[in-house]
Write a protein that holds these residues in place. Structure first.
Motif, short mmCIF file in Angstrom:
data_model
loop_
_atom_site.label_atom_id
_atom_site.label_comp_id
_atom_site.label_asym_id
_atom_site.label_seq_id
_atom_site.Cartn_x
_atom_site.Cartn_y
_atom_site.Cartn_z
N LYS A 28 3.39 5.82 -14.03
CA LYS A 28 3.50 5.57 -12.60
C LYS A 28 2.11 5.46 -11.99
O LYS A 28 1.18 6.17 -12.40
CB LYS A 28 4.27 6.69 -11.91
N ALA A 29 1.98 4.57 -11.00
CA ALA A 29 0.69 4.41 -10.32
C ALA A 29 0.93 4.06 -8.86
O ALA A 29 1.87 3.31 -8.55
CB ALA A 29 -0.14 3.33 -11.00
N ARG A 30 0.09 4.58 -8.01
CA ARG A 30 0.16 4.27 -6.57
C ARG A 30 -0.76 3.08 -6.28
O ARG A 30 -1.91 3.05 -6.70
CB ARG A 30 -0.24 5.47 -5.73
N VAL A 31 -0.23 2.11 -5.54
CA VAL A 31 -0.93 0.84 -5.30
C VAL A 31 -1.68 0.87 -3.98
O VAL A 31 -1.18 1.37 -2.97
CB VAL A 31 0.07 -0.34 -5.28
N LYS A 32 -2.89 0.33 -4.00
CA LYS A 32 -3.65 0.10 -2.76
C LYS A 32 -4.40 -1.22 -2.91
O LYS A 32 -5.09 -1.45 -3.90
CB LYS A 32 -4.62 1.25 -2.48
N GLU B 70 -0.80 8.24 -12.59
CA GLU B 70 -0.34 9.63 -12.54
C GLU B 70 -1.12 10.57 -13.45
O GLU B 70 -1.17 11.78 -13.20
CB GLU B 70 1.15 9.70 -12.90
N ASP C 51 0.81 -1.21 0.00
CA ASP C 51 0.00 0.00 0.00
C ASP C 51 0.85 1.27 0.00
O ASP C 51 1.79 1.42 0.80
CB ASP C 51 -0.94 0.02 1.22
N GLY C 52 0.52 2.17 -0.92
CA GLY C 52 1.21 3.45 -0.99
C GLY C 52 2.45 3.46 -1.86
O GLY C 52 3.00 4.53 -2.15
N ASN C 53 2.91 2.29 -2.28
CA ASN C 53 4.11 2.23 -3.10
C ASN C 53 3.78 2.56 -4.56
O ASN C 53 2.66 2.36 -5.03
CB ASN C 53 4.75 0.84 -3.02
N ILE C 54 4.81 3.07 -5.26
CA ILE C 54 4.66 3.43 -6.67
C ILE C 54 5.20 2.30 -7.55
O ILE C 54 6.32 1.82 -7.35
CB ILE C 54 5.42 4.73 -7.00
N LEU D 240 -5.19 0.90 -8.57
CA LEU D 240 -4.04 1.65 -9.07
C LEU D 240 -4.47 3.07 -9.43
O LEU D 240 -5.27 3.27 -10.34
CB LEU D 240 -3.46 0.95 -10.31
N HIS E 156 8.20 -6.08 -4.83
CA HIS E 156 6.83 -5.62 -5.06
C HIS E 156 6.13 -6.47 -6.12
O HIS E 156 4.94 -6.80 -5.97
CB HIS E 156 6.83 -4.15 -5.46
#
Length: 287
Positions: A130-134, A145, A107-110, A142, A196
């Protein structure tokens, strides 16, 4: 604990180490004790002391690792790999424990995402973003950006493949996840660090394994799935394949029972489920 460290789980259970420095250990038994998980550490505390595992060093979260009968007798556990060491942890609710581990690490990682990399079997001209994962209980979410949002429902994953690909001029691990979007089969490609990709692969494989295509179908049933996969309406399948409508209706009934199709309307409109997409795709590729 420091102010930035948060306790996520504090329970009792069983644990053991089965591999140390790359070597399987002998005479392995479960240890009863306390299992504490924070956003930074996993602590396994028993009568003989405690083992502290930094989550930043976890490489893989896997399923079963039965090394002897004593281990195999416990049906519900998670294996955690840290470099050349492997620990097994059983909390009694290991699926929830595994999901919490996944969320804590991801969670929160790119990561980088290419979506849709393939749509309806056709390769799309899209780049990596780029996308932030949850992670939640049902999906990988996702936040891209460019402001778009991609959701991969875990139970909808048909296949998940891992490979090394050139991504932004570097060789990187890539996950290729097949799922649906608006009723169309698509592939979303994801890339990031080895850890990841490994952990996210574990999340997505839960759905893919559930939707495995290993069931016996006859030739005509497979032809029906391939027709649906190609975009033929379920109402048009009898004419398209020159089959009796009642015969096709009976096939729909059987394929729904096998969890290959889902019923959309009572008038027997059907749509492929992940297992059906797998069978159709494999059959078309083999021709």
């Amino acid at each position: 604990m420091s102010k930035s460290e948060r306790k996520l789980l504090d329970t009792t259970g069983r644990f053991t180490q089965v591999v140390r420095d790359g070597n399987k250990l002998g005479d392995i038994n479960w240890t009863d004790g306390r299992i504490l998980l924070s956003n930074r550490r996993l602590i396994l505390a028993g009568a003989d002391g405690k083992q502290v595992i930094q989550l930043s060093k976890v490489d893989k979260i896997e399923g079963r690792y039965d090394v002897n009968r004593t281990i195999a007798q416990v049906t519900d556990y998670v294996s955690v790999r840290i470099g050349t060491d492997v620990y097994l942890v059983s909390t009694g609710e290991s699926e929830a424990f595994e999901r919490t581990l996944h969320k804590t690490i991801l969670d929160g990682n790119i990561m980088l995402v290419k979506h849709p990399a393939i749509e309806g079997g056709v390769v799309q001209d899209v780049g990596w973003k780029k996308a932030r994962v949850k992670i939640d209980e049902e999906a990988v979410n996702l936040a891209v950006e460019d402001g778009s949002f991609v959701q991969i429902e875990i139970d909808d994953v048909g296949t998940i493949e891992g490979a090394e690909r050139t991504v932004r001029s570097k060789e990187r691990p890539v996950l290729e996840a097949e799922h649906t979007e608006g009723g169309t089969s698509v592939e979303t490609h994801l890339s990031g660090s080895e850890k990841h990709c490994s952990v996210l692969g574990s999340v997505l494989r839960r759905g893919a394994e559930q939707n495995s295509s290993s069931i016996d179908l006859d030739t005509r049933e497979t032809e029906v799935l391939m027709a649906l996969y190609s975009g033929v309406s379920s109402f048009e399948v009898p004419e398209f394949l020159d089959m009796d409508p009642d015969e096709v209706e009976s096939m729909y009934e059987r394929l729904i029972e096998l969890d290959v199709l889902q019923e959309v309307r009572i008038r027997r409109e059907v749509a492929l489920k992940p297992r059906g997409r797998n069978i159709a795709s494999e059959s078309m590729n083999s021709q």
